[in-house]
Scaffold this active site. Structure first.
Site, PDB file in Angstrom:
ATOM      1  N   HIS A 202     -40.684 -34.004  63.163  1.00 25.79           N
ATOM      2  CA  HIS A 202     -41.500 -33.162  62.288  1.00 25.79           C
ATOM      3  C   HIS A 202     -42.977 -33.298  62.603  1.00 25.79           C
ATOM      4  O   HIS A 202     -43.756 -32.387  62.357  1.00 25.79           O
ATOM      5  CB  HIS A 202     -41.152 -33.417  60.818  1.00 25.79           C
ATOM      6  CG  HIS A 202     -39.832 -32.809  60.478  1.00 25.79           C
ATOM      7  ND1 HIS A 202     -38.660 -33.490  60.573  1.00 25.79           N
ATOM      8  CD2 HIS A 202     -39.516 -31.531  60.156  1.00 25.79           C
ATOM      9  CE1 HIS A 202     -37.665 -32.666  60.291  1.00 25.79           C
ATOM     10  NE2 HIS A 202     -38.152 -31.478  60.034  1.00 25.79           N
ATOM     11  N   CYS A 505     -34.214 -20.625  64.075  1.00 28.94           N
ATOM     12  CA  CYS A 505     -35.453 -21.063  63.426  1.00 28.94           C
ATOM     13  C   CYS A 505     -35.851 -22.456  63.889  1.00 28.94           C
ATOM     14  O   CYS A 505     -36.806 -23.026  63.396  1.00 28.94           O
ATOM     15  CB  CYS A 505     -35.344 -20.998  61.916  1.00 28.94           C
ATOM     16  SG  CYS A 505     -34.097 -22.115  61.247  1.00 28.94           S
TER      17      CYS A 505
HETATM   18  C1  PEP Z   1     -33.671 -27.432  62.760  1.00 27.37           C
HETATM   19  O1  PEP Z   1     -33.001 -28.449  62.571  1.00 27.37           O
HETATM   20  O2  PEP Z   1     -33.737 -26.835  63.852  1.00 27.37           O
HETATM   21  C2  PEP Z   1     -34.480 -26.860  61.679  1.00 27.37           C
HETATM   22  C3  PEP Z   1     -35.084 -25.699  61.803  1.00 27.37           C
HETATM   23  O3  PEP Z   1     -34.631 -27.614  60.557  1.00 27.37           O
HETATM   24  P1  PEP Z   1     -35.599 -28.883  60.456  1.00 27.37           P
HETATM   25  O4  PEP Z   1     -36.426 -28.946  61.710  1.00 27.37           O
HETATM   26  O5  PEP Z   1     -36.449 -28.694  59.260  1.00 27.37           O
HETATM   27  O6  PEP Z   1     -34.637 -30.004  60.341  1.00 27.37           O
END
Ligand code: PEP
Ligand code: MG
Length: 580
Positions: A202, A505
């Site tokens: 993140h 996404c």
């Molecule tokens: C993913 O896992 O690709 C996603 C979009 O969710 P996050 O990055 O918030 O886990």
């Protein structure tokens, strides 16, 4: 004395890592101070003086307060209020007097050093605030921040947190907590380099959202001396010390090109006119407003947990209505895909997740928290429905970490009960990709979370720098799972006589070359940080759907992630032209 050759080697010393956000910049390095470690609880030395230690605590309180007040004076608005309130805490009698009391030998546990006394006093104040709940509970984090500053001051170490400097700098660190990255000021921090951290962490995601060139997993960058000038190439994943003339030119050229790449005006089309909507990933209303201004055709992922990361308690329905409403208001009449709370692993929410789980990435996270904390999800859906009614956005809702068709059906049932018309799922667990036709039978759409899909397919923690090459969405296994999902959705669409679109996404959508492959594999929409829209659109505009399908087949047939990436990139000359 240095001869010319070794001097040149020293001058061009280079650190290699994984580029996570494109951009080429030059600037001085500032190291992120290491997190403050807990002071030992051991016995105090024979010459220990409680009076002397008490004075040190009082002096540290004054110094930390003055430093925070000075910082507050340099910022405006909410940031200033927060810093001023934190400055007051540094002199708070409960914290300071509590610590001084703990110095004495007659307290439980015996005499403590000033550092240890401050540590324990901070813990007890934070625990009291947490027990009070609500607003007070949220202040517990601030007390722990002040405690860390006091201990750093007592030890003569730099204050924790992002360094403060007059001139822009390149921030180097072992890794950053998402909360640190969120407070970065892009006017001051011009690039981010870490020795650890994975490309899908993140921290990397937030760096991309801020538009900061970033390199992660570059072993050794956390040892570069403060003030050293370096060149960062966020696409190549390199950090070069004392850059020579050609790297200076490359940085100058990037500055020019990036302003040309700054604008995206949808709708996004391929060279043959096929419309592939480009949507934005957002975490707050403020992000959504920026995304709308950047031309995003809607929101493909609202990470609702980002609205409440600092919360010790479940937000009220009213608070949620406001938070989601702020996002919907930025996209009247447009599609906004809301993801229900995805708590767990690197995004813990104290009111939903258990901090003691041995394997948090495989634990009770995402949709699964509905089992351990029943009611939270239903209340969230109620808030989403109420916010939708108050605004004109076209709201779709999806659950994270869905593993089975039964879970998808249960979630769709909960959406229907809340009056939400378009339920969907994230496909980020391999089992959901493998059973996509059954999963999609239960819901209206799916969105591929390639960040988690990659970590679970490759059994490689997305936060770990040393596993970066496994944690690569170009891995043939990940591309195969994307294909299975798109094919499963086609079967479900045909059976239902309705389109069941699959979007992406995850961060893969923001890689312009991979975006071409994803479209070729059958993905209908791409959602990314608003900063990536222009580059992805510029590259997609150079291929037809048939060409994207040809490149996708090439990537799928490649024996490795590196081979797939190299083969596709070689077919997209626009990438070199744009420096991507
Ligand atoms: C993913 O896992 O690709 C996603 C979009 O969710 P996050 O990055 O918030 O886990
Ligand atoms: Mg995910």
């Amino acid at each position: 004395m240095n001869n010319g050759v070794s001097a040149a080697v020293t001058l061009q010393q280079q650190f290699s890592g994984v580029g996570v956000a494109a951009g080429r910049v030059i600037g001085p390095v500032r190291q992120m101070p290491k997190p403050v470690q807990e002071p030992a609880a051991g016995p105090v030395p024979a010459d220990f003086s409680a009076e002397f230690e008490a004075q040190r605590i009082k002096d540290a309180g004054k110094a930390v307060r003055a430093e925070l007040q000075a910082r507050a004076a340099t910022v405006a608005g909410e940031g200033r209020e927060v810093l001023e309130a934190t400055a007051l805490m540094a002199a708070d009698p409960m914290l300071i007097k509590g610590a001084i009391k703990l110095l004495a030998a007659d307290t439980a546990g015996g005499a403590r050093s000033a550092e240890r006394a401050v540590w324990e006093s901070g813990a007890s104040v934070a625990a009291k605030l947490t027990a009070l709940g609500g607003y007070m509970a949220e202040r517990a984090t601030d007390v722990l921040d002040v405690r860390a500053r006091l201990v750093a001051d007592l030890r003569g170490l730099p204050a924790p947190g992002i360094p403060v400097a007059e001139a822009p700098f390149i921030l180097a660190a072992e890794d950053l907590a998402p909360a640190d990255t969120a407070t970065l000021d892009p006017a001051k921090v011009i690039a981010l380099v870490t020795s650890s951290g994975g490309p899908q962490s993140h921290t990397a995601i937030l760096a991309r959202a801020l538009g900061l060139p970033a390199v992660v997993a570059a072993v050794g960058v956390d040892g570069i001396a403060d003030g050293t000038e370096v060149y960062v190439d966020g696409a190549a994943g390199t950090v070069t010390v004392a850059p020579a003339a050609e790297l200076r030119q490359a940085a100058a050229a990037w500055t020019e090109r990036s302003s040309a790449l700054a604008a995206f005006a949808g709708p996004n089309t391929l060279a043959d006119g096929v419309h592939i909507p480009l949507l934005a990933n957002v975490g707050t209303g403020a992000d959504a407003a920026k995304a709308a201004a950047s031309g995003a055709e809607g929101v493909g992922l609202l990470r609702t947990e980002f609205c409440f990361l600092d919360r010790a308690e479940e937000p009220t329905v009213q608070e949620q209505i406001e938070a989601y409403g702020a996002v919907f208001a930025a996209f009247p009449g447009k599609k906004v895909v809301v993801r229900t709370l995805d708590a767990g692993a690197d995004k813990p929410l104290p009111f939903l997740t258990n901090a003691d789980e041995p394997n948090p990435a495989l634990g009770v996270r995402g949709y699964r928290t509905d089992l351990s904390s029943p009611g939270v999800l239903a209340r969230q859906l109620e808030a989403i429905a109420a916010a939708e009614a108050a605004h004109g956005a076209e709201v779709w809702v999806m659950a994270p970490m869905i593993s089975t068709a039964d879970e998808a059906a249960a979630f769709a049932g909960m959406c229907a009960a809340a009056g939400l018309r378009t339920p969907g799922v994230m496909v980020e667990v391999p089992s959901a990709a493998l059973t996509a036709a059954s999963v999609l039978r239960e819901v209206s759409f799916a969105s591929l979370g390639t960040n988690d899909l990659t970590q679970y397919a490759m059994a490689a923690d997305r936060q770990l720098g040393p596993l970066a090459s496994l944690n690569d969405p170009w891995q043939p296994a990940v591309l195969a799972l994307v294909t299975l999902t798109a094919d499963g959705a086609s079967l479900a669409s045909a059976a239902a006589g309705l389109p069941k679109p699959v979007g992406v996404c995850g961060e893969a959508a923001a890689d312009p070359a991979l975006a071409v492959v994803l479209v070729g594999l059958g993905v209908a929409t791409l959602s990314m940080s608003a900063r990536a829209l222009a580059a992805v659109s510029a590259v997609l505009a150079t291929v037809t759907l048939a060409e994207a399908q040809r490149l996708a087949a090439m990537a799928l047939a490649a024996p490795s992630a590196a081979a797939a990436r190299a083969a596709v990139r070689a077919e997209l000359p626009i990438l070199a032209e744009l420096g991507l």
